[in-house]
Design an enzyme around this catalytic site. Structure first.
Site, PDB file in Angstrom:
ATOM      1  N   ASP A   1      -0.280   5.238   0.844  1.00 42.97           N
ATOM      2  CA  ASP A   1      -0.613   6.220   1.880  1.00 42.97           C
ATOM      3  C   ASP A   1      -0.778   5.540   3.236  1.00 42.97           C
ATOM      4  OD1 ASP A   1      -0.918   8.561   0.084  1.00 42.97           O
ATOM      5  OD2 ASP A   1      -2.601   7.418  -0.710  1.00 42.97           O
TER       6      ASP A   1
ATOM      7  N   ASP B   1       0.867  -1.171   0.000  1.00 38.09           N
ATOM      8  CA  ASP B   1       0.000   0.000   0.000  1.00 38.09           C
ATOM      9  C   ASP B   1       0.910   1.229   0.000  1.00 38.09           C
ATOM     10  OD1 ASP B   1      -2.418   1.562   0.407  1.00 38.09           O
ATOM     11  OD2 ASP B   1      -1.775   1.761   2.488  1.00 38.09           O
TER      12      ASP B   1
END
Length: 224
Positions: free
Chosen positions: A13, A11
């Site tokens: 953010d 991922d």
């Protein structure tokens, strides 16, 4: 690193970068244009993770002017134009991320799977110096589906020629765990990100408090 997964998906953010301050700046500039009250950082933390259209939708609902669904795409485009014009600050990279990615990428193919729009993702990666570590980048608008759907993870694994059972997803929230499970991957979650529930309740296979601890967690899961 003889005992490691075949591939690792990340991922963006809340996992690799602390993007919330820039997202807050961008969304508040959009609200200023609309003569609406601003959000604070705690609110933005709760709105990150499901893609730009959902961020914009939640923002306008929070300030008391819900958007008509038909107006969301245009408002999202306005927000993205503001956000993409902001200079990316390399200091947004969480401690230990650059060094750990450099080490892992020397032996393992890495991919980024994020709900952030792909063009913005590439721009930020280049600006903060992390782009060379990833062999594939899948954004929130790269495919018809986004996390928590497993499609983006499966797409990344196909690009890396990696089997789900030998791939590990690394994230910070429920979307990462749900997508990872549905794609047949094991999941590691960092504890410092933007989850909307206690990270211990996400159901990850391992939790890491510091990114530099990730390699040992990956090796432990691979050995398991």
């Amino acid at each position: 690193m003889s005992l490691m997964p075949a591939a690792v998906l990340f991922d963006f953010d809340g996992t690799l970068i602390d993007s919330a301050p820039d997202i807050l700046t961008g969304i508040n500039r959009l609200l200023d244009e609309e003569n609406l009250p601003n959000l604070d950082l705690a609110q933005v933390h709760q709105f990150i993770g499901d893609g730009a259209p959902m961020l914009v939708t939640r923002t306008f609902a929070a300030v008391g002017r819900p958007l008509d669904p038909d107006s969301v795409p245009a408002m999202t485009d306005r927000y993205m134009a503001i956000y993409e014009a902001l200079p990316a600050d390399p200091s947004c990279v969480f401690p230990g991320v650059a060094e750990t990615l450099a080490s892992l990428s020397a032996d393992i193919p890495l991919a980024l799977v994020t709900n952030k729009p792909e063009r913005a993702t590439h721009a930020v990666l280049e600006a903060i110096g992390l782009a060379p570590y990833f062999k594939a980048v899948v954004g929130g608008d790269s495919l018809p589906t986004r996390k928590p759907h497993p499609g983006p993870l499966l797409h990344a694994m196909a690009h890396l020629a990696a089997a789900p059972g030998k791939t590990i997803m690394v994230g910070d929230g429920a979307n990462d765990v749900t997508a990872g499970r549905a794609a047949g991957c094991q999941v590691v979650c960092v504890t410092y990100g933007y989850p909307r529930m206690p990270v211990e309740q996400l159901g990850a296979d391992r939790l890491v408090d510091h990114f530099r601890d990730l390699p040992s967690a990956l090796a432990d899961l691979t050995a398991g």
